[in-house]
Design an enzyme around this catalytic site. Sequence first.
Site, PDB file in Angstrom:
ATOM      1  N   PHE A 199     -15.693   3.242   6.665  1.00 43.93           N
ATOM      2  CA  PHE A 199     -14.316   3.597   6.329  1.00 43.93           C
ATOM      3  C   PHE A 199     -14.064   3.650   4.820  1.00 43.93           C
ATOM      4  CE2 PHE A 199     -14.473  -1.006   7.222  1.00 43.93           C
ATOM      5  CZ  PHE A 199     -13.973  -1.527   6.037  1.00 43.93           C
ATOM      6  N   LYS A 210       0.823  -1.214   0.000  1.00 41.59           N
ATOM      7  CA  LYS A 210       0.000   0.000   0.000  1.00 41.59           C
ATOM      8  C   LYS A 210       0.864   1.274   0.000  1.00 41.59           C
ATOM      9  CE  LYS A 210      -4.015  -2.210   2.166  1.00 41.59           C
ATOM     10  NZ  LYS A 210      -5.094  -2.030   3.177  1.00 41.59           N
ATOM     11  N   TYR A 255     -12.415  -2.235  -4.125  1.00 38.59           N
ATOM     12  CA  TYR A 255     -12.982  -2.373  -2.779  1.00 38.59           C
ATOM     13  C   TYR A 255     -14.511  -2.290  -2.770  1.00 38.59           C
ATOM     14  CZ  TYR A 255      -8.393  -2.199  -0.472  1.00 38.59           C
ATOM     15  OH  TYR A 255      -7.138  -2.502  -0.013  1.00 38.59           O
ATOM     16  N   ARG A 273       2.333  -6.359   9.340  1.00 37.55           N
ATOM     17  CA  ARG A 273       1.553  -5.269   9.945  1.00 37.55           C
ATOM     18  C   ARG A 273       2.130  -4.864  11.299  1.00 37.55           C
ATOM     19  NH1 ARG A 273      -3.345  -7.725   7.337  1.00 37.55           N
ATOM     20  NH2 ARG A 273      -3.978  -6.281   5.690  1.00 37.55           N
ATOM     21  N   ASN A 276      -2.260   0.224   6.686  1.00 39.78           N
ATOM     22  CA  ASN A 276      -1.756  -1.039   7.245  1.00 39.78           C
ATOM     23  C   ASN A 276      -0.822  -1.812   6.317  1.00 39.78           C
ATOM     24  OD1 ASN A 276      -3.705  -1.934   5.501  1.00 39.78           O
ATOM     25  ND2 ASN A 276      -4.716  -3.298   6.955  1.00 39.78           N
ATOM     26  N   HIS A 289      -2.167  -5.429   1.543  1.00 40.20           N
ATOM     27  CA  HIS A 289      -3.439  -6.126   1.371  1.00 40.20           C
ATOM     28  C   HIS A 289      -3.131  -7.529   0.879  1.00 40.20           C
ATOM     29  CE1 HIS A 289      -7.413  -7.254  -0.103  1.00 40.20           C
ATOM     30  NE2 HIS A 289      -6.791  -7.696  -1.176  1.00 40.20           N
ATOM     31  N   ARG A 312      -1.476 -14.463   4.396  1.00 35.62           N
ATOM     32  CA  ARG A 312      -2.214 -13.831   5.504  1.00 35.62           C
ATOM     33  C   ARG A 312      -1.443 -13.961   6.811  1.00 35.62           C
ATOM     34  NH1 ARG A 312      -6.951 -11.954   4.265  1.00 35.62           N
ATOM     35  NH2 ARG A 312      -7.903 -12.101   6.323  1.00 35.62           N
ATOM     36  N   THR A 323      -5.448  -7.453  10.330  1.00 36.16           N
ATOM     37  CA  THR A 323      -5.747  -6.185   9.644  1.00 36.16           C
ATOM     38  C   THR A 323      -5.366  -4.990  10.506  1.00 36.16           C
ATOM     39  OG1 THR A 323      -7.597  -7.273   8.544  1.00 36.16           O
ATOM     40  CG2 THR A 323      -7.596  -4.868   8.529  1.00 36.16           C
ATOM     41  N   GLU A 359      -9.417 -10.809  -7.702  1.00 40.14           N
ATOM     42  CA  GLU A 359      -8.502  -9.678  -7.524  1.00 40.14           C
ATOM     43  C   GLU A 359      -7.349  -9.733  -8.521  1.00 40.14           C
ATOM     44  OE1 GLU A 359      -9.537  -9.133  -2.769  1.00 40.14           O
ATOM     45  OE2 GLU A 359      -7.524  -9.767  -3.339  1.00 40.14           O
TER      46      GLU A 359
HETATM   47  P1  CMP Z   1      -7.650  -4.487   3.245  1.00 41.15           P
HETATM   48  O1  CMP Z   1      -7.274  -5.904   3.405  1.00 41.15           O
HETATM   49  O2  CMP Z   1      -6.931  -3.742   2.181  1.00 41.15           O
HETATM   50  O3  CMP Z   1      -9.215  -4.386   2.983  1.00 41.15           O
HETATM   51  C1  CMP Z   1      -9.983  -3.251   3.338  1.00 41.15           C
HETATM   52  C2  CMP Z   1      -9.222  -2.276   4.178  1.00 41.15           C
HETATM   53  O4  CMP Z   1     -10.018  -1.356   4.892  1.00 41.15           O
HETATM   54  C3  CMP Z   1      -8.452  -3.017   5.236  1.00 41.15           C
HETATM   55  O5  CMP Z   1      -7.386  -3.709   4.641  1.00 41.15           O
HETATM   56  C4  CMP Z   1      -8.098  -1.889   6.207  1.00 41.15           C
HETATM   57  O6  CMP Z   1      -6.872  -1.252   5.874  1.00 41.15           O
HETATM   58  C5  CMP Z   1      -9.230  -0.883   5.992  1.00 41.15           C
HETATM   59  N1  CMP Z   1     -10.072  -0.753   7.180  1.00 41.15           N
HETATM   60  C6  CMP Z   1     -10.267   0.377   7.888  1.00 41.15           C
HETATM   61  N2  CMP Z   1     -11.103   0.160   8.908  1.00 41.15           N
HETATM   62  C7  CMP Z   1     -11.448  -1.150   8.870  1.00 41.15           C
HETATM   63  C8  CMP Z   1     -12.289  -1.993   9.691  1.00 41.15           C
HETATM   64  N3  CMP Z   1     -12.939  -1.532  10.733  1.00 41.15           N
HETATM   65  N4  CMP Z   1     -12.400  -3.294   9.331  1.00 41.15           N
HETATM   66  C9  CMP Z   1     -11.759  -3.790   8.250  1.00 41.15           C
HETATM   67  N5  CMP Z   1     -10.948  -3.037   7.465  1.00 41.15           N
HETATM   68  C10 CMP Z   1     -10.794  -1.744   7.758  1.00 41.15           C
END
Ligand code: CMP
Length: 142
Positions: A58, A10, A50, A103, A113, A116, A86, A92, A127
């Site tokens: 968010f 990211k 997304y 992370r 974070n 992805h 993962r 996350t 994807e």
């Molecule tokens: P990602 O795996 O890229 O998928 C969606 C992204 O939304 C996630 O990583 C986080 O960086 C972001 N995000 C922000 N807030 C939340 C939340 N409450 N739950 C899940 N993802 C979140």
Amino acid sequence: ALERTFSIVKPDAVAKNLVGAIYQRFEAAGLRLVAAKMLHLSQEQAEGFYAEHKERPFFNALVSFMTSGPVMVQVLEGEDAVRKNREIMGATNPKEALAGTLRADYADSIDENAVHGSDAVESAAREIAYFFTDAELCPRTR
Ligand code: CMP
């Protein structure tokens, strides 16, 4: 099983010059890069990628962050690649991520974070196809 998964470094991690360090983690775990490129996502590309999160509070912040600078997108191949990636990434929310995960080591917040990774083989296929043509995937034979 031999799987492929989709990964993004990211904008926060690219800005911090962590591309090589993150690729090193993938390769050290036995995952092989079969495609990779740098992109600066458009708003449309980020919203489409997304789309499943469209109704989440968010969503706007996520799209704004993901378009704030270049990302690296890549396809990783290996035994149990989805789960392995993962595990390398960690939770996350970096506050919940196990020590030694990407992370925990490199992410500042749940919003920024660092990486992805696909959550299942089915989402990985979707994807991968969102960002790569079949011709861009390089089968690894050695
Ligand atoms: P990602 O795996 O890229 O998928 C969606 C992204 O939304 C996630 O990583 C986080 O960086 C972001 N995000 C922000 N807030 C939340 C939340 N409450 N739950 C899940 N993802 C979140």
